[in-house]
Design a protein around this motif. Structure first.
Motif, mmCIF file in Angstrom:
data_model
loop_
_atom_site.group_PDB
_atom_site.id
_atom_site.type_symbol
_atom_site.label_atom_id
_atom_site.label_comp_id
_atom_site.label_asym_id
_atom_site.label_seq_id
_atom_site.Cartn_x
_atom_site.Cartn_y
_atom_site.Cartn_z
ATOM 1 N N ALA A 114 31.099 35.212 41.552
ATOM 2 C CA ALA A 114 32.402 34.869 42.108
ATOM 3 C C ALA A 114 33.506 35.676 41.427
ATOM 4 C CB ALA A 114 32.654 33.378 41.952
ATOM 5 N N GLN A 115 33.347 35.948 40.143
ATOM 6 C CA GLN A 115 34.362 36.716 39.420
ATOM 7 C C GLN A 115 34.521 38.113 40.014
ATOM 8 O OE1 GLN A 115 33.518 37.335 35.241
ATOM 9 N NE2 GLN A 115 35.680 37.589 34.755
ATOM 10 N N ALA A 116 33.452 38.662 40.529
ATOM 11 C CA ALA A 116 33.481 40.024 41.053
ATOM 12 C C ALA A 116 34.302 40.157 42.321
ATOM 13 C CB ALA A 116 32.059 40.507 41.314
ATOM 14 N N PHE A 117 34.511 39.067 43.031
ATOM 15 C CA PHE A 117 35.233 39.143 44.313
ATOM 16 C C PHE A 117 36.628 39.742 44.128
ATOM 17 C CE2 PHE A 117 33.096 36.278 47.594
ATOM 18 C CZ PHE A 117 31.853 36.432 47.029
ATOM 19 N N GLY A 118 37.277 39.400 43.029
ATOM 20 C CA GLY A 118 38.617 39.894 42.790
ATOM 21 C C GLY A 118 38.653 41.247 42.117
ATOM 22 N N MET A 119 37.485 41.844 41.900
ATOM 23 C CA MET A 119 37.422 43.082 41.144
ATOM 24 C C MET A 119 36.813 44.231 41.931
ATOM 25 S SD MET A 119 36.066 41.188 37.687
ATOM 26 C CE MET A 119 35.768 42.695 36.798
ATOM 27 N N VAL A 120 36.321 43.956 43.136
ATOM 28 C CA VAL A 120 35.699 45.031 43.910
ATOM 29 C C VAL A 120 36.738 46.074 44.295
ATOM 30 C CG1 VAL A 120 33.813 43.612 44.780
ATOM 31 C CG2 VAL A 120 35.976 43.690 46.035
ATOM 32 N N PRO A 121 36.345 47.362 44.343
ATOM 33 C CA PRO A 121 37.292 48.436 44.674
ATOM 34 C C PRO A 121 37.867 48.286 46.079
ATOM 35 C CG PRO A 121 35.301 49.320 43.694
ATOM 36 C CD PRO A 121 35.017 47.883 43.968
ATOM 37 N N ALA A 122 37.113 47.697 46.987
ATOM 38 C CA ALA A 122 37.569 47.502 48.361
ATOM 39 C C ALA A 122 36.834 46.318 48.950
ATOM 40 C CB ALA A 122 37.305 48.745 49.199
ATOM 41 N N TYR A 123 37.430 45.671 49.931
ATOM 42 C CA TYR A 123 36.849 44.426 50.434
ATOM 43 C C TYR A 123 35.469 44.632 51.037
ATOM 44 C CZ TYR A 123 37.982 45.683 55.281
ATOM 45 O OH TYR A 123 38.047 46.288 56.507
ATOM 46 N N TRP A 124 35.217 45.817 51.586
ATOM 47 C CA TRP A 124 33.950 46.016 52.280
ATOM 48 C C TRP A 124 32.746 46.087 51.333
ATOM 49 C CZ3 TRP A 124 37.902 49.720 52.752
ATOM 50 C CH2 TRP A 124 37.741 50.867 51.977
ATOM 51 N N TYR A 125 32.988 46.048 50.017
ATOM 52 C CA TYR A 125 31.895 45.967 49.073
ATOM 53 C C TYR A 125 31.165 44.620 49.179
ATOM 54 C CZ TYR A 125 32.904 50.249 46.469
ATOM 55 O OH TYR A 125 33.061 51.549 46.093
ATOM 56 N N LEU A 126 31.851 43.621 49.719
ATOM 57 C CA LEU A 126 31.244 42.303 49.851
ATOM 58 C C LEU A 126 30.450 42.232 51.141
ATOM 59 C CD1 LEU A 126 34.244 40.171 48.570
ATOM 60 C CD2 LEU A 126 32.236 40.960 47.314
ATOM 61 N N GLU A 127 29.379 41.456 51.098
ATOM 62 C CA GLU A 127 28.345 41.550 52.114
ATOM 63 C C GLU A 127 28.710 40.986 53.474
ATOM 64 O OE1 GLU A 127 24.689 39.871 50.734
ATOM 65 O OE2 GLU A 127 23.709 39.978 52.690
ATOM 66 N N LEU A 128 29.230 39.772 53.510
ATOM 67 C CA LEU A 128 29.380 39.055 54.774
ATOM 68 C C LEU A 128 30.826 38.658 55.010
ATOM 69 C CD1 LEU A 128 26.290 36.733 54.287
ATOM 70 C CD2 LEU A 128 26.409 38.744 55.759
ATOM 71 N N TRP A 129 31.269 38.742 56.256
ATOM 72 C CA TRP A 129 32.663 38.435 56.615
ATOM 73 C C TRP A 129 32.743 37.650 57.911
ATOM 74 C CZ3 TRP A 129 36.742 39.432 53.513
ATOM 75 C CH2 TRP A 129 36.514 40.283 52.428
ATOM 76 N N GLY A 130 33.736 36.748 57.949
ATOM 77 C CA GLY A 130 34.070 36.098 59.205
ATOM 78 C C GLY A 130 35.085 36.913 59.977
ATOM 79 N N GLN A 131 35.512 36.372 61.128
ATOM 80 C CA GLN A 131 36.445 37.084 62.000
ATOM 81 C C GLN A 131 37.900 36.825 61.619
ATOM 82 O OE1 GLN A 131 35.563 39.383 64.415
ATOM 83 N NE2 GLN A 131 33.649 39.126 63.301
ATOM 84 N N GLY A 132 38.141 35.825 60.806
ATOM 85 C CA GLY A 132 39.498 35.555 60.336
ATOM 86 C C GLY A 132 40.185 34.457 61.120
#
Length: 128
Positions: free
Chosen positions: A103-121
């Motif tokens: 969870a700590q890494a979420f705020g530290m990734v260089p760009a949001y697309w580094y995270l695996e799964l996304w909703g539509q917003g």
């Protein structure tokens, strides 16, 4: 098919509250950290909050500390974002995300697309 679906957005006056929900389907998310990002018009998507899969670690961007609370219910595969004392600058599309990173890494990734799964917003609009 993995799917994250946000709900709970809407129009609220400054000082008001909203609770966003993100329901995950297609797999068990108990070993995924989950979080929320937001994207205001003309701006980049930014980290808001994240929570570990055991629910014992939470992280927030400074601008929402003391106002927003992230929580999760692994039995329901759902993560929540309780937003209190909303401000016009909180206006944005809010996105739910899930990743097997910490969870700590979420705020530290260089760009949001580094995270695996996304909703539509889901859109949150705060009027002054």
């Amino acid at each position: 098919q993995v799917h994250l679906e946000e709900s709970g957005g809407g129009l609220v006056q400054a000082g008001g509250s909203l609770r966003l929900s993100c329901a995950a389907s297609g797999r068990t998310f108990s070993n995924y950290a989950m979080g929320w990002f937001r994207q205001a018009p003309g701006k980049e998507r930014e980290f808001v909050a994240s929570i570990s899969w055991r629910d014992d670690d939470t992280y927030y961007t400074d601008s929402v500390k003391g106002r927003f609370t992230i929580s999760r219910d692994n039995a329901k595969n759902t993560v929540y974002l309780q937003m209190n004392n909303l401000k016009p600058e909180d206006t944005a599309v809010y996105y739910c995300t899930a990743d097997r990173n910490t969870a700590q890494a979420f705020g530290m990734v260089p760009a949001y697309w580094y995270l695996e799964l996304w909703g539509q917003g889901t859109l949150v609009t705060v009027s002054s």
